[in-house]
Motif scaffolding. Structure first.
Motif, mmCIF file in Angstrom:
data_model
loop_
_atom_site.group_PDB
_atom_site.id
_atom_site.type_symbol
_atom_site.label_atom_id
_atom_site.label_comp_id
_atom_site.label_asym_id
_atom_site.label_seq_id
_atom_site.Cartn_x
_atom_site.Cartn_y
_atom_site.Cartn_z
ATOM 1 N N SER A 88 0.857 -1.193 0.000
ATOM 2 C CA SER A 88 0.000 0.000 0.000
ATOM 3 C C SER A 88 0.889 1.237 0.000
ATOM 4 C CB SER A 88 -0.903 0.016 1.238
ATOM 5 O OG SER A 88 -1.769 -1.096 1.234
ATOM 6 N N ILE A 89 0.343 2.352 -0.413
ATOM 7 C CA ILE A 89 1.028 3.640 -0.319
ATOM 8 C C ILE A 89 0.107 4.532 0.505
ATOM 9 C CG2 ILE A 89 1.973 5.621 -1.556
ATOM 10 C CD1 ILE A 89 2.265 3.796 -4.028
ATOM 11 N N THR A 90 0.587 4.968 1.675
ATOM 12 C CA THR A 90 -0.258 5.756 2.564
ATOM 13 C C THR A 90 0.398 7.085 2.915
ATOM 14 O OG1 THR A 90 0.623 4.639 4.515
ATOM 15 C CG2 THR A 90 -1.379 3.727 3.560
ATOM 16 N N TYR A 91 -0.413 8.100 2.938
ATOM 17 C CA TYR A 91 0.011 9.453 3.271
ATOM 18 C C TYR A 91 0.417 9.536 4.734
ATOM 19 C CZ TYR A 91 -0.529 14.484 4.151
ATOM 20 O OH TYR A 91 -0.325 15.782 4.527
ATOM 21 N N VAL A 92 1.554 10.209 5.011
ATOM 22 C CA VAL A 92 1.984 10.458 6.386
ATOM 23 C C VAL A 92 1.839 11.941 6.710
ATOM 24 C CG1 VAL A 92 3.924 10.389 8.003
ATOM 25 C CG2 VAL A 92 3.550 8.478 6.419
ATOM 26 N N ASN A 93 2.516 12.801 5.940
ATOM 27 C CA ASN A 93 2.387 14.244 6.156
ATOM 28 C C ASN A 93 2.932 14.999 4.957
ATOM 29 O OD1 ASN A 93 5.265 14.694 6.499
ATOM 30 N ND2 ASN A 93 5.041 13.810 8.531
ATOM 31 N N SER A 94 2.778 16.314 4.991
ATOM 32 C CA SER A 94 3.266 17.140 3.887
ATOM 33 C C SER A 94 3.505 18.564 4.363
ATOM 34 C CB SER A 94 2.257 17.144 2.732
ATOM 35 O OG SER A 94 1.041 17.736 3.140
ATOM 36 N N VAL A 95 4.227 19.305 3.519
ATOM 37 C CA VAL A 95 4.490 20.724 3.749
ATOM 38 C C VAL A 95 4.137 21.456 2.459
ATOM 39 C CG1 VAL A 95 6.284 22.445 4.232
ATOM 40 C CG2 VAL A 95 6.345 20.225 5.401
ATOM 41 N N ASN A 96 3.366 22.513 2.582
ATOM 42 C CA ASN A 96 2.971 23.367 1.447
ATOM 43 C C ASN A 96 2.199 22.619 0.359
ATOM 44 O OD1 ASN A 96 4.093 25.702 2.537
ATOM 45 N ND2 ASN A 96 6.090 25.282 1.647
ATOM 46 N N LEU A 97 1.384 21.653 0.769
ATOM 47 C CA LEU A 97 0.528 20.947 -0.186
ATOM 48 C C LEU A 97 -0.951 21.074 0.190
ATOM 49 C CD1 LEU A 97 2.660 17.772 -0.960
ATOM 50 C CD2 LEU A 97 2.054 19.609 -2.544
ATOM 51 N N ASP A 98 -1.265 22.122 0.917
ATOM 52 C CA ASP A 98 -2.654 22.469 1.245
ATOM 53 C C ASP A 98 -3.375 21.421 2.097
ATOM 54 O OD1 ASP A 98 -2.191 24.718 -0.317
ATOM 55 O OD2 ASP A 98 -3.085 23.827 -2.116
ATOM 56 N N ASP A 99 -2.631 20.623 2.864
ATOM 57 C CA ASP A 99 -3.269 19.674 3.775
ATOM 58 C C ASP A 99 -3.681 20.424 5.037
ATOM 59 O OD1 ASP A 99 -4.082 17.589 5.395
ATOM 60 O OD2 ASP A 99 -2.049 16.947 5.868
#
Length: 131
Positions: A88-99
């Motif tokens: 699987s590919i699961t989101y952990v976190n982001s910066v400057n991607l409007d989350d």
């Protein structure tokens, strides 16, 4: 006249919705792995696929690879848990991607994940053909 104003109002609203850069976060779950690949072959295929797409890939622990990408001032971190049957590919976190915690993210993130998933499938198939 009232109908024209209503039409213009509706058209403007549709255009604004269509121009939105936010989409639901794409998590790829339970993607099949070709039979008879070892954990090491699967790990190597996932890491090579990530590198080919400019991701920094690291074996976080057995059965989980952490991926990180930075494009200009945008960053994303994902986990790729895998077994000999699927990954699987699961989101952990982001910066400057409007989350903002709403389950939506900039559409570029989803493009990166779709491209990474294609590269992983290609590498896994390549590995299974060399057995």
């Amino acid at each position: 006249m009232k109908n024209i104003k209503h039409f213009i109002s509706m058209l403007t609203m549709l255009l604004l919705i269509g121009c939105s850069t936010s989409q639901p976060v794409l998590n790829m779950t339970s993607n099949p792995i070709p039979a008879k690949l070892s954990d090491q072959q699967i790990s190597r295929a996932i890491i090579n696929a990530g590198i080919s797409k400019k991701w920094i890939m690291k074996e976080e622990r057995p059965g989980v690879i952490r991926g990180h990408i930075q494009v200009r001032q945008h960053q994303a971190t994902i986990d790729i848990p895998y077994t000999t049957h699927d990954y699987s590919i699961t989101y952990v976190n982001s910066v400057n991607l409007d989350d903002n915690g709403s389950g939506k993210i900039h559409r570029n993130y989803n493009r990166w994940i779709a491209g990474l998933n294609q590269a992983i499938q290609l590498e896994l198939n390549r590995a299974s053909n060399y057995q």
